[in-house]
Enzyme design. Structure first.
Site, PDB file in Angstrom:
ATOM      1  N   GLN A  83       0.828  -1.204   0.000  1.00 45.04           N
ATOM      2  CA  GLN A  83       0.000   0.000   0.000  1.00 45.04           C
ATOM      3  C   GLN A  83       0.860   1.250   0.000  1.00 45.04           C
ATOM      4  OE1 GLN A  83      -2.818  -0.597   3.276  1.00 45.04           O
ATOM      5  NE2 GLN A  83      -4.210  -1.686   1.903  1.00 45.04           N
ATOM      6  N   SER A  91      -5.497  -8.177   4.588  1.00 47.27           N
ATOM      7  CA  SER A  91      -6.624  -7.340   4.179  1.00 47.27           C
ATOM      8  C   SER A  91      -7.710  -8.245   3.624  1.00 47.27           C
ATOM      9  CB  SER A  91      -6.200  -6.320   3.121  1.00 47.27           C
ATOM     10  OG  SER A  91      -7.322  -5.818   2.412  1.00 47.27           O
ATOM     11  N   SER A  93     -10.499  -7.370   1.816  1.00 44.79           N
ATOM     12  CA  SER A  93     -10.845  -7.051   0.426  1.00 44.79           C
ATOM     13  C   SER A  93      -9.753  -7.527  -0.524  1.00 44.79           C
ATOM     14  CB  SER A  93     -11.085  -5.546   0.265  1.00 44.79           C
ATOM     15  OG  SER A  93      -9.904  -4.804   0.492  1.00 44.79           O
ATOM     16  N   ASP A 249     -11.055   3.561   2.688  1.00 47.00           N
ATOM     17  CA  ASP A 249     -11.283   2.281   2.028  1.00 47.00           C
ATOM     18  C   ASP A 249     -12.624   2.335   1.316  1.00 47.00           C
ATOM     19  OD1 ASP A 249     -11.585  -0.411   1.329  1.00 47.00           O
ATOM     20  OD2 ASP A 249     -10.814  -1.143   3.242  1.00 47.00           O
ATOM     21  N   CYS A 253     -14.243  -3.318   4.364  1.00 46.07           N
ATOM     22  CA  CYS A 253     -13.036  -3.642   5.120  1.00 46.07           C
ATOM     23  C   CYS A 253     -13.199  -4.916   5.950  1.00 46.07           C
ATOM     24  CB  CYS A 253     -12.599  -2.485   6.009  1.00 46.07           C
ATOM     25  SG  CYS A 253     -11.001  -2.770   6.811  1.00 46.07           S
ATOM     26  N   GLY A 254     -12.613  -6.006   5.453  1.00 50.66           N
ATOM     27  CA  GLY A 254     -12.751  -7.295   6.111  1.00 50.66           C
ATOM     28  C   GLY A 254     -12.041  -7.379   7.442  1.00 50.66           C
ATOM     29  N   THR A 255     -10.796  -6.898   7.519  1.00 51.53           N
ATOM     30  CA  THR A 255     -10.072  -6.982   8.782  1.00 51.53           C
ATOM     31  C   THR A 255     -10.668  -6.039   9.823  1.00 51.53           C
ATOM     32  OG1 THR A 255      -8.442  -5.439   7.842  1.00 51.53           O
ATOM     33  CG2 THR A 255      -7.884  -7.778   7.815  1.00 51.53           C
TER      34      THR A 255
END
Length: 341
Positions: A83, A91, A93, A249, A253-255
């Site tokens: 990033q 992450s 996504s 984001d 945001c999965g995390t």
């Protein structure tokens, strides 16, 4: 054309969040584990990250995922998230983007109606189950790494703002989770710039006032992101993760959603089998399920499952001309804010 280095990337987005995937041009990165490899990028040789994320080849509003051979038995592939600020361990996504790219390009054979893919990440193994039909990944469900609460309702003093209250939790990286009402904003597209500025500024001061360290992965030892949250219904949360040097984001945001699930469990608001919805600034949705509970060191933890969608939209080839004076990449403050070193 005389390139001294060539990379091929699959262009993918997950609910609007770009997560390109490097599929060729990098054989491996030094290190015995995926965490070692991530640390090598961050501490020894950052040239690849700068090449693919900075201008003129990259931009602020995206991630690039580096595919690598797995370092543990049973994993199909390893990957590291690159990033704007540095390489990161995990992450949701980007996991969904990686699985979609692996299956839809045939790098891993797709099985219908479901294909299981095990990914080696710096934060640990992630098992993904892709729902597949007619050669397409309809959705990807991730059995995320265990998530746990570090502190609830911790107060932080922010210069020129005052006191902010945040939950500190781990969901693959450490998050400061802040109810957005405290900054008198809603999570909406028109507020994205202000949300990003608040979040990145808060993160700086939060890290000065708290020390965190993963009990099993001691090199994960800082609050990576601030995620603003807004409860819309009992089991529906609007989320906005803010990323350095100053953007939000595009995905739910999965995390961060996993970290939020851990705080809800600590408060006694969810039970195994419960399902939530995380909804992004632009209305993309992830489904979040509490699969069960476990322990990480001495910390009680939850086992989150995150389900989302991704789409391939292109194939890109990048190269470096030996005479290109901008091969190291650059940033300008009109887009990036104060330049990162």
């Amino acid at each position: 054309m005389r390139w001294k280095k060539t990379l091929q990337l699959i262009e993918v987005h997950c609910e609007g969040e770009i997560g390109k995937v490097i599929t060729s041009g990098v054989i491996d990165i030094p290190g015995a584990t995926m965490l070692d490899k991530m640390n090598y990028i961050n501490e020894v040789d950052d040239s690849l990250r700068r090449l693919v994320t900075m201008e003129p080849r990259g931009c602020l509003q995206m991630s690039v995922n580096l595919l690598l051979p797995p370092t543990v038995p049973g994993a199909h592939a390893g990957f590291i998230v690159l990033q704007a600020d540095k390489a990161h361990p995990m992450s949701g996504s980007n996991c969904i983007c990686v699985v979609t790219a692996l299956l839809e390009t045939g790098m891993i054979t797709m099985q219908e109606p479901e294909t299981t893919v095990v990914l080696d990440t710096p934060a640990g193994l992630v098992t993904a189950v892709a729902s597949c039909s007619d050669g397409r990944c309809i959705s990807v469900s991730l059995d995320m790494v265990p998530a746990f609460t570090e502190q609830l309702d911790r107060q932080f003093e922010i210069p020129n703002f005052g006191t902010i209250t945040a939950d500190i939790a781990f969901g693959g990286v450490y998050y400061a989770l802040i109810d957005v009402e405290q900054i008198k904003l809603s999570i909406a597209p028109e507020n994205a710039r202000e949300l990003a500025a608040f979040g990145v500024g808060f993160r700086h001061y939060i890290n000065q006032q708290i020390q965190v360290q993963h009990p099993l992965l001691p090199q994960i030892n800082e609050v990576a992101y601030v995620m603003f949250r807004q409860r819309e219904e009992q089991n529906v949360w609007r989320t906005c993760t803010t990323l350095p040097p100053g953007r939000v984001d595009r995905s739910p945001c999965g995390t961060g959603s996993s970290a939020n699930l851990a705080t809800l469990d600590t408060r006694g608001e969810v039970e195994p089998g419960d399902r939530l919805i995380s909804r992004s600034t632009i209305n993309g949705e992830f489904r979040i399920e509490l699969r069960g509970r476990t322990q990480v060191g001495e910390k009680l933890a939850v086992l989150p499952r995150v389900t989302g969608r991704a789409w391939i939209y292109g194939i890109q080839q990048l190269g470096i001309d030996p005479d290109d004076p901008l091969s190291a990449g650059f940033m300008l403050s009109d887009t990036w804010g104060p330049a990162l070193s």
